[in-house]
Write an enzyme that holds these catalytic residues in place. Structure first.
Site, PDB file in Angstrom:
ATOM      1  N   GLU A 152      31.723  48.679  52.913  1.00  0.00           N
ATOM      2  CA  GLU A 152      32.939  47.882  53.058  1.00  0.00           C
ATOM      3  C   GLU A 152      33.050  47.143  54.392  1.00  0.00           C
ATOM      4  O   GLU A 152      33.567  46.038  54.446  1.00  0.00           O
ATOM      5  CB  GLU A 152      34.180  48.756  52.860  1.00  0.00           C
ATOM      6  CG  GLU A 152      34.450  49.159  51.421  1.00  0.00           C
ATOM      7  CD  GLU A 152      33.694  50.406  50.982  1.00  0.00           C
ATOM      8  OE1 GLU A 152      32.736  50.797  51.674  1.00  0.00           O
ATOM      9  OE2 GLU A 152      34.043  50.965  49.929  1.00  0.00           O
TER      10      GLU A 152
ATOM     11  N   GLU B 274      32.934  56.045  45.698  1.00  0.00           N
ATOM     12  CA  GLU B 274      34.224  56.768  45.757  1.00  0.00           C
ATOM     13  C   GLU B 274      34.568  57.363  44.396  1.00  0.00           C
ATOM     14  O   GLU B 274      35.040  58.493  44.302  1.00  0.00           O
ATOM     15  CB  GLU B 274      35.319  55.823  46.247  1.00  0.00           C
ATOM     16  CG  GLU B 274      35.121  55.444  47.714  1.00  0.00           C
ATOM     17  CD  GLU B 274      36.077  54.373  48.169  1.00  0.00           C
ATOM     18  OE1 GLU B 274      35.996  53.248  47.648  1.00  0.00           O
ATOM     19  OE2 GLU B 274      36.910  54.655  49.044  1.00  0.00           O
TER      20      GLU B 274
ATOM     21  N   GLY C  57      33.653  51.379  46.060  1.00  0.00           N
ATOM     22  CA  GLY C  57      34.474  52.080  45.062  1.00  0.00           C
ATOM     23  C   GLY C  57      33.619  52.826  44.061  1.00  0.00           C
ATOM     24  O   GLY C  57      34.064  53.803  43.462  1.00  0.00           O
TER      25      GLY C  57
ATOM     26  N   ALA D  67      34.416  47.997  44.108  1.00  0.00           N
ATOM     27  CA  ALA D  67      35.609  47.343  43.570  1.00  0.00           C
ATOM     28  C   ALA D  67      35.246  45.883  43.328  1.00  0.00           C
ATOM     29  O   ALA D  67      34.285  45.369  43.906  1.00  0.00           O
ATOM     30  CB  ALA D  67      36.749  47.439  44.584  1.00  0.00           C
TER      31      ALA D  67
HETATM   32  N1  T1G Z   1      32.497  42.620  42.844  1.00  0.00           N
HETATM   33  C1  T1G Z   1      32.383  41.463  42.141  1.00  0.00           C
HETATM   34  N2  T1G Z   1      31.204  40.815  41.947  1.00  0.00           N
HETATM   35  C2  T1G Z   1      30.103  41.365  42.511  1.00  0.00           C
HETATM   36  C3  T1G Z   1      30.151  42.549  43.278  1.00  0.00           C
HETATM   37  C4  T1G Z   1      31.429  43.187  43.426  1.00  0.00           C
HETATM   38  N3  T1G Z   1      31.561  44.334  44.090  1.00  0.00           N
HETATM   39  N4  T1G Z   1      28.889  42.819  43.716  1.00  0.00           N
HETATM   40  C5  T1G Z   1      28.094  41.843  43.228  1.00  0.00           C
HETATM   41  N5  T1G Z   1      28.810  40.984  42.511  1.00  0.00           N
HETATM   42  C6  T1G Z   1      28.316  39.801  41.796  1.00  0.00           C
HETATM   43  C7  T1G Z   1      27.786  38.739  42.738  1.00  0.00           C
HETATM   44  O1  T1G Z   1      28.846  37.920  43.202  1.00  0.00           O
HETATM   45  C8  T1G Z   1      26.816  38.005  41.826  1.00  0.00           C
HETATM   46  O2  T1G Z   1      27.604  37.192  40.968  1.00  0.00           O
HETATM   47  C9  T1G Z   1      26.246  39.109  40.956  1.00  0.00           C
HETATM   48  O3  T1G Z   1      27.183  40.193  41.036  1.00  0.00           O
HETATM   49  C10 T1G Z   1      24.890  39.597  41.432  1.00  0.00           C
HETATM   50  O4  T1G Z   1      25.058  39.907  42.805  1.00  0.00           O
HETATM   51  C11 T1G Z   1      37.711  50.137  46.851  1.00  0.00           C
HETATM   52  C12 T1G Z   1      37.364  48.056  48.480  1.00  0.00           C
HETATM   53  C13 T1G Z   1      25.276  45.174  44.246  1.00  0.00           C
HETATM   54  C14 T1G Z   1      23.441  45.148  45.967  1.00  0.00           C
HETATM   55  O5  T1G Z   1      30.142  45.494  48.947  1.00  0.00           O
HETATM   56  O6  T1G Z   1      25.812  44.305  47.762  1.00  0.00           O
HETATM   57  O7  T1G Z   1      34.448  48.748  46.728  1.00  0.00           O
HETATM   58  O8  T1G Z   1      26.592  34.990  41.635  1.00  0.00           O
HETATM   59  O9  T1G Z   1      23.327  38.289  43.637  1.00  0.00           O
HETATM   60  O10 T1G Z   1      21.008  40.769  44.935  1.00  0.00           O
HETATM   61  O11 T1G Z   1      36.808  51.107  48.750  1.00  0.00           O
HETATM   62  O12 T1G Z   1      25.647  42.351  44.882  1.00  0.00           O
HETATM   63  O13 T1G Z   1      25.799  36.167  39.591  1.00  0.00           O
HETATM   64  O14 T1G Z   1      28.119  35.172  39.657  1.00  0.00           O
HETATM   65  O15 T1G Z   1      24.215  40.148  45.121  1.00  0.00           O
HETATM   66  O16 T1G Z   1      20.906  42.285  42.880  1.00  0.00           O
HETATM   67  C15 T1G Z   1      31.929  47.305  47.922  1.00  0.00           C
HETATM   68  C16 T1G Z   1      28.496  44.084  47.087  1.00  0.00           C
HETATM   69  C17 T1G Z   1      33.042  46.406  47.483  1.00  0.00           C
HETATM   70  C18 T1G Z   1      28.655  45.598  47.091  1.00  0.00           C
HETATM   71  C19 T1G Z   1      23.365  43.609  44.009  1.00  0.00           C
HETATM   72  N6  T1G Z   1      30.684  46.916  47.293  1.00  0.00           N
HETATM   73  N7  T1G Z   1      27.395  43.680  46.255  1.00  0.00           N
HETATM   74  O17 T1G Z   1      22.579  42.685  44.708  1.00  0.00           O
HETATM   75  O18 T1G Z   1      22.735  40.687  43.137  1.00  0.00           O
HETATM   76  S1  T1G Z   1      34.532  46.779  48.327  1.00  0.00           S
HETATM   77  C20 T1G Z   1      29.898  45.994  47.867  1.00  0.00           C
HETATM   78  C21 T1G Z   1      26.103  43.799  46.699  1.00  0.00           C
HETATM   79  C22 T1G Z   1      35.012  48.258  47.669  1.00  0.00           C
HETATM   80  C23 T1G Z   1      36.500  50.210  47.713  1.00  0.00           C
HETATM   81  C24 T1G Z   1      36.152  48.909  48.356  1.00  0.00           C
HETATM   82  C25 T1G Z   1      25.048  43.239  45.790  1.00  0.00           C
HETATM   83  C26 T1G Z   1      24.298  44.330  45.000  1.00  0.00           C
HETATM   84  P1  T1G Z   1      26.987  35.783  40.419  1.00  0.00           P
HETATM   85  P2  T1G Z   1      23.814  39.687  43.771  1.00  0.00           P
HETATM   86  P3  T1G Z   1      21.694  41.596  43.914  1.00  0.00           P
END
Ligand code: T1G
Length: 705
Positions: free
Chosen positions: A129, A109, A106, A62
């Site tokens: 999460e 999911e 998400g 998400a």
């Molecule tokens: N939402 C918005 N922006 C995101 C994002 C996300 N989920 N994940 C990464 N970004 C942005 C980050 O801020 C950065 O932006 C750019 O992407 C590159 O990220 C409903 C509620 C995917 C392994 O926890 O673990 O889903 O700085 O530098 O090292 O149940 O990003 O370039 O402007 O980290 O290659 C669950 C979080 C969300 C994954 C990539 N998902 N992201 O790593 O790049 S909660 C996560 C990561 C959810 C549901 C629930 C990593 C990555 P900018 P980066 P990277």
């Protein structure tokens, strides 16, 4: 909705999600998916559906920006995917999810709402999460157990750790690993499933992997024990066990309602605020104003002078990142010892199953060693990791100046010395930068990138790119004494020693800190780093302004040869080399030194200990911010989260102060100033923000605009 489009290939509607950089599921993207699935379901030209992510990954979750809003009470960004997932799952045509990169949160999911899942071999799938202080909120805790069983679902959701495609195939989370063209593979599977009679199976109706009621309690107990052991202070890992329990005990529609309740509870928690703040703070550090727009040239070769602990660790970090390293030192013996240590560290990784022997061989082959004056002429970056002595460093930088190619980055790993003084030994101060690694340099993620007066923006950009290439968090800091991390650490360490002189014990102080969530107590840290390190600094450059209170015990311990773990005794004694035990000899010494110093000892509360240590960090942090040594308050937090074991669920010292309220922080600092004198003088910035009713976070936001 432009982020979602469809192309029909071989009678299969291929829905492509294209929302750079990671295809996060914003509400618009969810609406786009909904519309495209509805269209594909009604399209007679399509017998089946494939869903894929454009760019480097499937959906990585998400949109965390929306979750950040939720944590602060703005529910407009709350992800609601139920209707879309139900549309997918009830589609009469088979829906195949084709995953590559990182299918997380998400994203996974979404994939589980599909009827079948395929992945590329290097894909990673997970529900991370809990690392954000929340739990899966789009029915992941209800579908995952139905696909992989409760035990695997607990392991994935409590740890938050993604699994490999192989592991996912073995667990039943995916049907097939596609080597080669992922979309083509998914389309062929979709066509095959379209030929099957009857509607596609719905994940929500599958019960074959759910345990009998009698087996469930023991499984949940294992999940709770895992949460207690590995995520001790976090609430979400415990809550996610309850959500998964609902999957095994309630019908799907009731289970998903239960999950939603628990998700919203976590989404508004203090820990979610802090962990989501930390997620973005860590990615903000790289946003440094005034740097060149074009990316710096890639680094393929690094030369390191100094084969000691730091030099060896830095060499490993470079080799791990695929960079060729020349590791040098003055004598062959030093170089041999350095390489032996590196080899031993790699062998330990093989023993722990972290690396294969082939991977170690490949990395060791990237490290060339040489004694004496080595050639630096083909290095893209040279790093000095020699003895912490200015004359030694200046001599090395004269050699760098003479022996490196134009454009080479000239870096020093110094932790206390003046970058400008080092740069003055060269004819190109613009190329000189501090790369302050933290020991062990092949493990610790933090690198302080210290810009000197003349460090060129291109040099800073190159240093940031190198830190990211090494998988580290590079934080740009100013060239002040101790830069940022150690600048705050010294008064924090001395305040702890003052508390011990006034009546607390080292073990009480350390317990208060670890109960707060610090990875280690400060006395244990001092014993690990070596009391002689700060002793040498005190002798070379006394960090106490005139009239400032000085610690009474540390020097005496050093004069006794009690340097900490490495001498078997420091603040604690180490009978078996590593386990710290309170030492009555130290307690007697503290009592004696306090008496000699005229300090009346008293019982000191845990609350006072925590206040004085946290607010020392905050007050010094405000000074560092005001002096421009740190660009942002959030950079200070990232430094403490990634380099000093500060608990991420508290966001960092500056975030902690914001959440406590700067007016209260200022009030308390003023009280301590009245009690303890000059060192507690409230930082003017803290005073101003408190007076304005503002926060460090608002200050950062104002500066960013
Ligand atoms: N939402 C918005 N922006 C995101 C994002 C996300 N989920 N994940 C990464 N970004 C942005 C980050 O801020 C950065 O932006 C750019 O992407 C590159 O990220 C409903 C509620 C995917 C392994 O926890 O673990 O889903 O700085 O530098 O090292 O149940 O990003 O370039 O402007 O980290 O290659 C669950 C979080 C969300 C994954 C990539 N998902 N992201 O790593 O790049 S909660 C996560 C990561 C959810 C549901 C629930 C990593 C990555 P900018 P980066 P990277």
């Amino acid at each position: 909705m432009g982020a979602v489009s469809t192309e029909v290939l071989d009678e299969v509607a291929v829905i492509r999600i294209d929302n750079p950089p990671v295809n996060a599921l914003s509400n618009d993207v969810i609406a786009g998916i909904h519309a495209e699935v509805a269209r594909a379901a009604a399209n007679p030209a399509a017998r089946a559906i494939v869903m894929v992510g454009a760019g480097r990954t499937f959906v990585a979750g998400a949109d965390i920006k929306g979750l950040e809003g939720m944590a602060w009470g703005d529910m407009s960004g709350a992800p609601d995917m139920h209707d879309t997932f139900e549309l997918i799952e009830d589609c009469p045509k088979p829906v195949v999810m084709a995953m590559h990169g990182t299918a997380l949160g998400g994203g996974l999911e979404l994939a589980m709402a599909g009827h079948y899942r395929v992945a590329s071999r290097d894909a990673r799938l997970g529900q991370p999460e809990v690392n954000l202080g929340i739990i899966p909120g789009a029915e992941g805790t209800q579908r995952l157990p139905r696909l992989v069983g409760v035990e695997k679902a607990l392991e994935m959701c409590v740890s938050g750790r993604p699994i490999s495609a192989d592991d996912a195939l073995h667990a039943g989370l995916i049907e097939w690993i596609v080597d080669g063209d992922l979309v083509a593979g998914a389309v062929s599977l979709a066509r095959e499933k379209a030929d099957l009679p009857g509607p596609p199976r719905r994940t929500r109706e599958r019960t074959d992997k759910l345990p009998p009621p009698s087996a469930l309690p023991a499984m949940l107990e294992v999940g709770r024990a895992l949460a207690a052991k590995t995520k001790k202070h976090l609430e979400a890992p415990r809550v996610v066990v309850d959500a998964i329990a609902a999957a095994a005990t309630l019908p799907f529609d009731q289970g998903r309602v239960r999950e939603r309740e628990l998700f919203f509870e976590c989404a508004r928690s203090e820990q979610a605020k802090a962990l989501i703040y930390a997620f973005f703070a860590e990615r903000t550090v790289a946003k440094v104003p005034g740097l060149p727009a074009e990316p710096p040239p890639p680094v393929t070769s690094v030369a390191i002078v100094g084969a000691g602990t730091m030099g060896g660790g830095i060499a490993m970090a470079c080799a791990n990142a695929g960079i060729t390293v020349t590791l040098t030192d003055t004598e062959q013996g030093f170089v041999d010892r350095g390489l032996a240590t590196i080899t031993r560290n790699y062998e330990a990784s093989v023993t722990r199953g972290r690396l294969t022997p082939d991977e170690v061989r490949t990395r060791l082959d990237r490290i060339r060693t040489q004694a004496g004056a080595a050639p630096f002429d083909n290095a893209d970056v040279v790093i000095e990791a020699a003895f912490e002595n200015m004359a030694v460093k200046q001599e090395i930088f004269r050699r760098f100046d003479a022996g490196t190619k134009p454009g080479c980055i000239l870096a020093t790993n110094t932790s206390t010395l003046d970058i400008d003084a080092i740069a003055s030994a060269t004819s190109r101060p613009g190329a000189v930068v501090g790369l302050h690694f933290f020991s062990p340099a092949n493990v610790m993620r933090l690198v302080e990138i210290v810009r000197g007066r003349d460090t060129a923006p291109a040099t800073v950009a190159a240093a940031l790119a190198l830190a990211k290439r090494l998988g580290k968090v590079g934080v740009v800091v100013g060239n002040g004494f101790g830069f940022v991390g150690n600048r705050l650490m010294l008064p924090y360490m001395y305040e702890a020693q003052f508390l011990a002189e006034e009546g607390a014990t080292p073990q009480q102080v350390d317990r208060v800190l670890t109960d707060f969530g610090m990875a280690m107590g400060i006395f244990a840290v001092d014993d690990m780093a070596g009391l002689d390190v700060a002793w040498r600094v005190r002798q070379e450059r006394p960090p106490f302004a005139a009239g400032m209170r000085q610690p009474l015990v540390a020097d005496v311990l050093c004069e006794m040869g009690r340097f900490g773990q490495k001498t078997g005794a420091g603040w604690y004694r180490y009978a078996d080399g590593r386990k710290a035990e309170a030492d009555p000899e130290v307690e007697n010494l503290i009592n004696r030194r306090a008496r000699e110093g005229g300090i009346a000892r008293r019982a000191i509360s845990d609350a006072e200990i925590l206040d004085r240590l946290m607010l020392t960090l905050v007050n010094e942090g405000a000074r560092v911010l005001e002096e421009g040594i740190a660009l942002r308050a959030s950079d200070i937090d990232v430094i403490y989260l990634t380099g000093y074991g500060f608990p991420a669920f508290r966001g960092g010292p500056m975030f902690y102060a914001d959440r406590r309220g700067l007016a209260d922080v200022h009030r308390r600092v003023s009280e301590l100033h009245a009690q303890h004198g000059a060192r507690w003088q409230p930082a003017p910035l803290l005073e101003r923000l408190a007076r304005e009713g503002s926060t460090f976070r608002q200050l950062d936001a104002a500066r960013a605009n």
